[in-house]
Design a protein around this motif. Structure first.
Motif, PDB file in Angstrom:
ATOM      1  N   MET A 109     -11.844 -27.200 -15.354  1.00 61.63           N
ATOM      2  CA  MET A 109     -11.720 -27.817 -13.748  1.00 61.63           C
ATOM      3  C   MET A 109     -11.064 -29.036 -13.960  1.00 61.63           C
ATOM      4  O   MET A 109     -11.499 -30.052 -14.831  1.00 61.63           O
ATOM      5  CB  MET A 109     -12.960 -27.573 -13.510  1.00 61.63           C
ATOM      6  CG  MET A 109     -13.216 -27.897 -11.975  1.00 61.63           C
ATOM      7  SD  MET A 109     -14.755 -28.267 -11.240  1.00 61.63           S
ATOM      8  CE  MET A 109     -15.324 -29.630 -11.823  1.00 61.63           C
ATOM      9  N   TYR A 110     -10.301 -29.477 -12.915  1.00 63.92           N
ATOM     10  CA  TYR A 110      -9.737 -30.718 -13.012  1.00 63.92           C
ATOM     11  C   TYR A 110     -10.840 -31.882 -12.495  1.00 63.92           C
ATOM     12  O   TYR A 110     -11.851 -31.681 -11.982  1.00 63.92           O
ATOM     13  CB  TYR A 110      -8.918 -30.856 -11.594  1.00 63.92           C
ATOM     14  CG  TYR A 110      -7.418 -30.127 -11.947  1.00 63.92           C
ATOM     15  CD1 TYR A 110      -6.682 -30.375 -12.924  1.00 63.92           C
ATOM     16  CD2 TYR A 110      -7.193 -28.887 -11.128  1.00 63.92           C
ATOM     17  CE1 TYR A 110      -5.407 -29.313 -13.205  1.00 63.92           C
ATOM     18  CE2 TYR A 110      -6.152 -28.416 -11.378  1.00 63.92           C
ATOM     19  CZ  TYR A 110      -5.018 -28.530 -12.361  1.00 63.92           C
ATOM     20  OH  TYR A 110      -4.076 -27.926 -12.460  1.00 63.92           O
ATOM     21  N   GLY A 115      -7.516 -23.837  -6.392  1.00 65.98           N
ATOM     22  CA  GLY A 115      -8.725 -22.960  -6.714  1.00 65.98           C
ATOM     23  C   GLY A 115     -10.093 -23.578  -6.985  1.00 65.98           C
ATOM     24  O   GLY A 115     -10.936 -23.006  -7.697  1.00 65.98           O
ATOM     25  N   THR A 116     -10.330 -24.751  -6.152  1.00 61.61           N
ATOM     26  CA  THR A 116     -11.767 -25.348  -6.416  1.00 61.61           C
ATOM     27  C   THR A 116     -12.103 -25.880  -5.000  1.00 61.61           C
ATOM     28  O   THR A 116     -11.387 -26.545  -4.328  1.00 61.61           O
ATOM     29  CB  THR A 116     -11.671 -26.445  -7.384  1.00 61.61           C
ATOM     30  OG1 THR A 116     -12.925 -27.000  -7.432  1.00 61.61           O
ATOM     31  CG2 THR A 116     -10.542 -27.553  -7.009  1.00 61.61           C
ATOM     32  N   LYS A 117     -13.369 -25.799  -4.855  1.00 60.19           N
ATOM     33  CA  LYS A 117     -13.987 -26.568  -3.713  1.00 60.19           C
ATOM     34  C   LYS A 117     -14.432 -28.057  -3.667  1.00 60.19           C
ATOM     35  O   LYS A 117     -14.648 -28.438  -2.682  1.00 60.19           O
ATOM     36  CB  LYS A 117     -15.269 -25.638  -3.196  1.00 60.19           C
ATOM     37  CG  LYS A 117     -14.896 -24.073  -2.841  1.00 60.19           C
ATOM     38  CD  LYS A 117     -16.200 -23.484  -2.307  1.00 60.19           C
ATOM     39  CE  LYS A 117     -15.827 -22.122  -1.631  1.00 60.19           C
ATOM     40  NZ  LYS A 117     -17.026 -21.589  -1.397  1.00 60.19           N
ATOM     41  N   ILE A 128     -11.147 -35.047  -7.121  1.00 54.97           N
ATOM     42  CA  ILE A 128     -11.425 -33.720  -7.389  1.00 54.97           C
ATOM     43  C   ILE A 128     -12.627 -33.674  -8.541  1.00 54.97           C
ATOM     44  O   ILE A 128     -12.517 -34.598  -9.483  1.00 54.97           O
ATOM     45  CB  ILE A 128     -10.019 -33.114  -8.019  1.00 54.97           C
ATOM     46  CG1 ILE A 128      -8.917 -33.523  -6.985  1.00 54.97           C
ATOM     47  CG2 ILE A 128     -10.291 -31.652  -8.352  1.00 54.97           C
ATOM     48  CD1 ILE A 128      -7.456 -33.004  -7.445  1.00 54.97           C
ATOM     49  N   GLY A 129     -13.271 -32.715  -8.405  1.00 53.26           N
ATOM     50  CA  GLY A 129     -14.288 -32.716  -9.454  1.00 53.26           C
ATOM     51  C   GLY A 129     -15.521 -33.664  -9.460  1.00 53.26           C
ATOM     52  O   GLY A 129     -15.488 -34.114  -8.411  1.00 53.26           O
ATOM     53  N   GLN A 135       2.663 -25.195 -13.645  1.00 53.03           N
ATOM     54  CA  GLN A 135       2.907 -25.620 -15.006  1.00 53.03           C
ATOM     55  C   GLN A 135       1.985 -25.970 -15.859  1.00 53.03           C
ATOM     56  O   GLN A 135       2.151 -26.468 -16.913  1.00 53.03           O
ATOM     57  CB  GLN A 135       4.024 -26.621 -14.876  1.00 53.03           C
ATOM     58  CG  GLN A 135       5.366 -25.969 -14.049  1.00 53.03           C
ATOM     59  CD  GLN A 135       6.387 -27.495 -13.799  1.00 53.03           C
ATOM     60  OE1 GLN A 135       6.085 -28.538 -14.003  1.00 53.03           O
ATOM     61  NE2 GLN A 135       7.483 -26.934 -12.822  1.00 53.03           N
ATOM     62  N   GLU A 136       0.688 -26.195 -15.730  1.00 53.52           N
ATOM     63  CA  GLU A 136      -0.457 -26.518 -16.130  1.00 53.52           C
ATOM     64  C   GLU A 136      -0.336 -28.003 -16.604  1.00 53.52           C
ATOM     65  O   GLU A 136      -0.507 -28.408 -17.705  1.00 53.52           O
ATOM     66  CB  GLU A 136      -0.805 -25.657 -17.484  1.00 53.52           C
ATOM     67  CG  GLU A 136      -1.246 -24.311 -17.116  1.00 53.52           C
ATOM     68  CD  GLU A 136      -1.620 -23.523 -18.154  1.00 53.52           C
ATOM     69  OE1 GLU A 136      -1.386 -23.976 -19.085  1.00 53.52           O
ATOM     70  OE2 GLU A 136      -2.046 -22.262 -17.882  1.00 53.52           O
TER      71      GLU A 136
END
Length: 305
Positions: free
Chosen positions: A1-2, A28-30, A50-51, A224-225
């Motif tokens: 997760m970021y 893909g994260t809330k 984020i995260g 591209q990760e």
């Protein structure tokens, strides 16, 4: 997760919530949050947490912002910007205003000033947002607020067109400042109707527009990760706070367990919020602040474990 802070470039026509919604779909994260809204017709940098970095969004908002605004003299609007209905007009001739007059008025807005929030704003009065009153044609007394203008200056010549005039401003300010209200108040100080006709946020919370990424950039980097390397660490979002570096493992464990400390346990003066950082990893352990009732203690505001 970021995990980190991502400066995003918000285009005109999008809300800040739109940006968060799209990022949630892309990544893909809330667990994503912004650090202060930008109106739909304002573009510029919007730091996104984020995260676990969402824990520091409030502190990023406290670090100040910079805007480039265009002030239009000759018309005023219901919303104090270019999106509203015109409510007053006055023909402006080139002999009516000069740079010295404008600069003197602009300079008077530097420092701590008092503002009345626009009716079309999200400020709540009696549990209801002002724009809800405005849309229902209701009037309500708006509370005054004090805001800090660190720097304000004219950055363009005054131009005249169609019986109006315009000029650009650079404004560095603290949180809660309404730039469109500054524009209308400058007009009032000149005795003329005015509104803000364009606005760009060039920096926010220490993040500059030049380092911000578009949603398209972010989507490509995610595929591209390679996105994580573009994120700023949580520590960057707290750079406005003083730091104490912790080397003793026993003290580290006490901090991570949320224990209180005597204010003299650390060889530094503590008068407000302070961040505790692990010397070895250079990662933030916690944010501490003076105890509200015990003057010889500090207590954890937020622990990062």
């Amino acid at each position: 997760m970021y995990n980190g802070i991502l400066p995003v470039y918000k285009t005109r026509g999008m809300t800040s919530h739109d940006v968060v919604f799209k990022l949630r779909k892309i990544l893909g994260t809330k667990k994503i949050g912004h650090t202060g809204t930008l109106d739909p017709e304002v573009d510029g940098v919007l730091p996104i947490c984020i995260g676990p970095a969402t824990k520091v969004s409030d502190y990023i908002m406290d670090m100040g912002k910079t805007y480039h605004a265009t002030v239009s003299i000759g018309t005023s609007t219901t919303t104090e910007d270019q999106t509203g209905e015109i409510i007053a007009t006055q023909r402006i001739s080139e002999s009516e205003l000069n740079n010295v007059q404008i600069d003197n008025v602009v300079a008077s807005f530097q420092g701590i000033i008092t503002q009345i929030p626009p009716m079309y704003s999200s400020v709540k009065v009696n549990g209801k947002k002002l724009y809800e009153y405005a849309r229902n044609n209701e009037t309500v007394e708006r509370p005054e607020r004090q805001v800090n203008i660190y720097q304000i200056e004219r950055t363009s010549d005054v131009s005249y067109e169609n019986n109006t005039c315009q000029f650009n401003l650079m404004i560095k300010c603290g949180k809660g400042t309404y730039i469109r209200t500054i524009a209308t108040d400058i007009g009032k100080a000149l005795g003329l109707p005015a509104h803000m006709s364009k606005l760009t946020r060039t920096s926010s919370g220490g993040f500059h527009i030049n380092e911000s990424l578009s949603l398209e950039d972010i989507s490509q980097l995610h595929e591209q990760e390679a996105l994580q390397e573009k994120l700023f660490a949580i520590e960057y979002g707290l750079k406005g706070l003083p730091s104490i570096y912790i080397e003793n493992n026993d003290i580290k464990n006490k901090i991570l367990n949320g224990q209180k400390f005597n204010i003299n346990d650390f060889n530094t003066s503590i008068s407000g919020k302070v961040i505790m950082i692990d010397v070895q990893s250079e990662k933030i352990l916690a944010i501490y602040e003076p105890h509200p009732t015990k003057t010889d203690e500090i207590k954890p505001k937020r622990v990062f474990n």
